[in-house]
Design a protein around this motif. Structure first.
Motif, PDB file in Angstrom:
ATOM      1  N   LEU A  24       0.831  -1.200   0.000  1.00  0.00           N
ATOM      2  CA  LEU A  24       0.000   0.000   0.000  1.00  0.00           C
ATOM      3  C   LEU A  24       0.871   1.258   0.000  1.00  0.00           C
ATOM      4  O   LEU A  24       0.592   2.222  -0.719  1.00  0.00           O
ATOM      5  N   SER A  25       1.930   1.233   0.804  1.00  0.00           N
ATOM      6  CA  SER A  25       2.860   2.367   0.846  1.00  0.00           C
ATOM      7  C   SER A  25       3.532   2.560  -0.506  1.00  0.00           C
ATOM      8  O   SER A  25       3.736   3.692  -0.972  1.00  0.00           O
ATOM      9  N   PHE A  26       3.870   1.443  -1.152  1.00  0.00           N
ATOM     10  CA  PHE A  26       4.495   1.481  -2.472  1.00  0.00           C
ATOM     11  C   PHE A  26       3.547   2.088  -3.506  1.00  0.00           C
ATOM     12  O   PHE A  26       3.954   2.851  -4.380  1.00  0.00           O
ATOM     13  N   ALA A  27       2.258   1.749  -3.381  1.00  0.00           N
ATOM     14  CA  ALA A  27       1.256   2.292  -4.303  1.00  0.00           C
ATOM     15  C   ALA A  27       1.121   3.801  -4.141  1.00  0.00           C
ATOM     16  O   ALA A  27       1.065   4.551  -5.125  1.00  0.00           O
ATOM     17  N   VAL A  28       1.087   4.260  -2.889  1.00  0.00           N
ATOM     18  CA  VAL A  28       0.998   5.704  -2.631  1.00  0.00           C
ATOM     19  C   VAL A  28       2.220   6.415  -3.194  1.00  0.00           C
ATOM     20  O   VAL A  28       2.118   7.483  -3.805  1.00  0.00           O
ATOM     21  N   GLU A  29       3.393   5.807  -2.996  1.00  0.00           N
ATOM     22  CA  GLU A  29       4.630   6.377  -3.523  1.00  0.00           C
ATOM     23  C   GLU A  29       4.576   6.508  -5.041  1.00  0.00           C
ATOM     24  O   GLU A  29       4.928   7.543  -5.607  1.00  0.00           O
ATOM     25  N   GLY A  30       4.105   5.448  -5.693  1.00  0.00           N
ATOM     26  CA  GLY A  30       4.028   5.470  -7.152  1.00  0.00           C
ATOM     27  C   GLY A  30       3.037   6.495  -7.670  1.00  0.00           C
ATOM     28  O   GLY A  30       3.327   7.242  -8.607  1.00  0.00           O
ATOM     29  N   ILE A  31       1.860   6.555  -7.055  1.00  0.00           N
ATOM     30  CA  ILE A  31       0.822   7.477  -7.518  1.00  0.00           C
ATOM     31  C   ILE A  31       1.267   8.932  -7.359  1.00  0.00           C
ATOM     32  O   ILE A  31       1.170   9.727  -8.286  1.00  0.00           O
ATOM     33  N   THR A  32       1.762   9.266  -6.167  1.00  0.00           N
ATOM     34  CA  THR A  32       2.133  10.654  -5.910  1.00  0.00           C
ATOM     35  C   THR A  32       3.430  11.060  -6.611  1.00  0.00           C
ATOM     36  O   THR A  32       3.691  12.250  -6.780  1.00  0.00           O
ATOM     37  N   SER A  33       4.245  10.073  -7.003  1.00  0.00           N
ATOM     38  CA  SER A  33       5.483  10.384  -7.721  1.00  0.00           C
ATOM     39  C   SER A  33       5.244  10.623  -9.208  1.00  0.00           C
ATOM     40  O   SER A  33       6.015  11.327  -9.866  1.00  0.00           O
ATOM     41  N   LEU A  34       4.180  10.028  -9.747  1.00  0.00           N
ATOM     42  CA  LEU A  34       3.992  10.043 -11.191  1.00  0.00           C
ATOM     43  C   LEU A  34       2.750  10.788 -11.666  1.00  0.00           C
ATOM     44  O   LEU A  34       2.623  11.059 -12.855  1.00  0.00           O
ATOM     45  N   SER A  35       1.835  11.098 -10.762  1.00  0.00           N
ATOM     46  CA  SER A  35       0.560  11.656 -11.207  1.00  0.00           C
ATOM     47  C   SER A  35       0.052  12.730 -10.257  1.00  0.00           C
ATOM     48  O   SER A  35       0.254  12.655  -9.045  1.00  0.00           O
ATOM     49  N   THR A  36      -0.617  13.751 -10.821  1.00  0.00           N
ATOM     50  CA  THR A  36      -1.279  14.785 -10.015  1.00  0.00           C
ATOM     51  C   THR A  36      -2.785  14.544  -9.956  1.00  0.00           C
ATOM     52  O   THR A  36      -3.542  15.407  -9.529  1.00  0.00           O
ATOM     53  N   LYS A  37      -3.205  13.357 -10.373  1.00  0.00           N
ATOM     54  CA  LYS A  37      -4.635  13.065 -10.427  1.00  0.00           C
ATOM     55  C   LYS A  37      -5.317  13.155  -9.061  1.00  0.00           C
ATOM     56  O   LYS A  37      -6.454  13.632  -8.977  1.00  0.00           O
ATOM     57  N   PRO A  38      -4.674  12.701  -7.953  1.00  0.00           N
ATOM     58  CA  PRO A  38      -5.332  12.861  -6.656  1.00  0.00           C
ATOM     59  C   PRO A  38      -5.686  14.304  -6.322  1.00  0.00           C
ATOM     60  O   PRO A  38      -6.737  14.571  -5.740  1.00  0.00           O
ATOM     61  N   ILE A  39      -4.812  15.255  -6.691  1.00  0.00           N
ATOM     62  CA  ILE A  39      -5.115  16.666  -6.437  1.00  0.00           C
ATOM     63  C   ILE A  39      -6.289  17.116  -7.298  1.00  0.00           C
ATOM     64  O   ILE A  39      -7.151  17.888  -6.856  1.00  0.00           O
ATOM     65  N   ARG A  40      -6.346  16.619  -8.532  1.00  0.00           N
ATOM     66  CA  ARG A  40      -7.474  16.965  -9.393  1.00  0.00           C
ATOM     67  C   ARG A  40      -8.776  16.397  -8.837  1.00  0.00           C
ATOM     68  O   ARG A  40      -9.836  17.023  -8.954  1.00  0.00           O
ATOM     69  N   ILE A  41      -8.695  15.211  -8.242  1.00  0.00           N
ATOM     70  CA  ILE A  41      -9.883  14.618  -7.623  1.00  0.00           C
ATOM     71  C   ILE A  41     -10.367  15.493  -6.473  1.00  0.00           C
ATOM     72  O   ILE A  41     -11.571  15.719  -6.294  1.00  0.00           O
ATOM     73  N   ILE A  42      -9.404  16.006  -5.684  1.00  0.00           N
ATOM     74  CA  ILE A  42      -9.771  16.898  -4.579  1.00  0.00           C
ATOM     75  C   ILE A  42     -10.452  18.157  -5.115  1.00  0.00           C
ATOM     76  O   ILE A  42     -11.447  18.636  -4.563  1.00  0.00           O
ATOM     77  N   THR A  43      -9.917  18.696  -6.206  1.00  0.00           N
ATOM     78  CA  THR A  43     -10.520  19.886  -6.815  1.00  0.00           C
ATOM     79  C   THR A  43     -11.950  19.605  -7.266  1.00  0.00           C
ATOM     80  O   THR A  43     -12.866  20.398  -7.032  1.00  0.00           O
ATOM     81  N   THR A  44     -12.130  18.463  -7.915  1.00  0.00           N
ATOM     82  CA  THR A  44     -13.476  18.073  -8.368  1.00  0.00           C
ATOM     83  C   THR A  44     -14.416  17.884  -7.187  1.00  0.00           C
ATOM     84  O   THR A  44     -15.575  18.315  -7.221  1.00  0.00           O
ATOM     85  N   LEU A  45     -13.906  17.237  -6.135  1.00  0.00           N
ATOM     86  CA  LEU A  45     -14.716  17.012  -4.937  1.00  0.00           C
ATOM     87  C   LEU A  45     -15.097  18.334  -4.277  1.00  0.00           C
ATOM     88  O   LEU A  45     -16.233  18.514  -3.829  1.00  0.00           O
ATOM     89  N   GLY A  46     -14.132  19.271  -4.239  1.00  0.00           N
ATOM     90  CA  GLY A  46     -14.414  20.589  -3.676  1.00  0.00           C
ATOM     91  C   GLY A  46     -15.494  21.320  -4.459  1.00  0.00           C
ATOM     92  O   GLY A  46     -16.367  21.978  -3.867  1.00  0.00           O
ATOM     93  N   PHE A  47     -15.433  21.213  -5.777  1.00  0.00           N
ATOM     94  CA  PHE A  47     -16.454  21.847  -6.617  1.00  0.00           C
ATOM     95  C   PHE A  47     -17.821  21.223  -6.371  1.00  0.00           C
ATOM     96  O   PHE A  47     -18.844  21.922  -6.297  1.00  0.00           O
ATOM     97  N   PHE A  48     -17.838  19.885  -6.209  1.00  0.00           N
ATOM     98  CA  PHE A  48     -19.100  19.188  -5.948  1.00  0.00           C
ATOM     99  C   PHE A  48     -19.697  19.631  -4.611  1.00  0.00           C
ATOM    100  O   PHE A  48     -20.908  19.891  -4.508  1.00  0.00           O
TER     101      PHE A  48
END
Length: 317
Positions: A220-244
């Motif tokens: 799980l830690s490895f997955a978080v490392e990979g996602i946050t190292s390679l993609s800004t999609k989680p931040i975009r999800i937060i932006t979308t959630l904030g708009f919702f």
């Protein structure tokens, strides 16, 4: 014939399995040499990632007895990805092609033959991909396949069911050397390099000895490392959630005004508490995700070395 092949094998507390691993790899490498598929200057390099057992002493003995084997000793434990990178970057000047694999013999070494064939036919990167997970428990299969699906969904493009068993040509390694990030996730970086790629399917066996270095928590830690190292999609999800949530708040405002003008101004306690806890939880989650990215920026700006090599054993001639 050039075609010098180096095998790079990260090792962390692999004292139990290395004698068998070295025996099988010697047989495989000698067979490929006899078939004139690889040069006699080909080598097997074990990378000791700060092991606490006798792994490095065993590597040194293997090197003393047989020039086929070499070793890289890191100054301290740096983690699997950094140890693997240390090996790849160190041997790239000596090799025409490099295959990385784990020391536990779960990767089918017979797949090396097909990888080399694909390299000889002009392929720069060959991924070793598991053909099935028949021997895995339901839980292991679900979590492992879920790992790849989540990674790809969150924007870290990886090869499904591929770990770090792969062949890379010299020019692919030169391309990899241009990626200077400290937060490493090679399974996501290698596909970014480009060049010609292919896949070799194999059945992954059971670990010969020792314990797995990737339990669920570390995965799980490895997955978080990979996602946050390679993609800004989680931040975009937060932006979308904030708009919702903003749209929901407008709806609640209209609802509250309607209740006010109709004289029904007493709103239920449950609605208030649920709203408060939900918003508070989302705010903390959002801060955590943003903080993860800020932490990575902090580490990147320091430009600390990803690994330090204490000793390199390699009989190049």
């Amino acid at each position: 014939m050039s075609n010098v092949l180096y095998l790079v094998i990260p090792c962390y507390n692999e004292e139990e399995v290395l004698p068998e691993t070295s025996l099988r790899l010697r047989e495989k490498m000698e067979g490929l040499m006899k078939q004139n598929k690889i040069n006699e200057k080909s080598r097997v390099i074990f990378v000791n990632d700060g092991s606490g057992d006798g792994t490095w002493e065993l590597i040194k003995r293997l090197h003393e007895k047989d020039k086929l084997f070499g070793g890289i000793n890191l100054s301290r434990n740096r983690g699997h990805q950094n140890a693997l990178l240390a090996g790849l970057m160190t041997v790239r000047e000596y090799a025409d092609m490099v295959i990385s694999m784990d020391a536990d013999l779960q990767d089918d070494i017979d797949a090396i033959d097909e990888m080399v064939e694909k390299y000889l036919s002009g392929t720069d990167i060959v991924y070793g991909v598991r053909s099935s997970r028949e021997k895995d428990t339901f839980f292991k299969k679900a979590t492992a396949e879920g790992f790849y699906k989540v990674m790809n969904t969150m924007g870290a493009n990886t090869v499904f069911n591929h770990a770090d068993y792969r062949l890379m040509s010299k020019r692919a390694l030169e391309g990899l050397s241009q990626y200077g990030e400290v937060n490493l996730f090679l399974r996501g970086i290698v596909p970014m390099i480009g060049y010609s790629t292919d896949v070799v399917y194999y059945k992954r066996g059971e670990r010969f000895a020792g314990r797995s270095k990737y339990p669920v928590g570390k995965m799980l830690s490895f997955a978080v490392e990979g996602i946050t190292s390679l993609s800004t999609k989680p931040i975009r999800i937060i932006t979308t959630l904030g708009f919702f949530i903003f749209l929901v708040s407008i709806g609640m405002l209209i609802y509250s005004l309607a209740r006010h003008f109709t004289g029904a101004t007493i709103v239920g306690w449950t609605t208030l508490m649920v709203s408060t806890w939900a918003i508070g939880g989302l705010i903390l989650l959002s801060l955590g995700v943003v903080g993860e990215y800020i932490g990575k920026i902090y580490l990147e700006t320091k430009m600390r070395p990803r690994f330090i090599i204490e000793q390199f054993l390699n009989d190049k001639d």
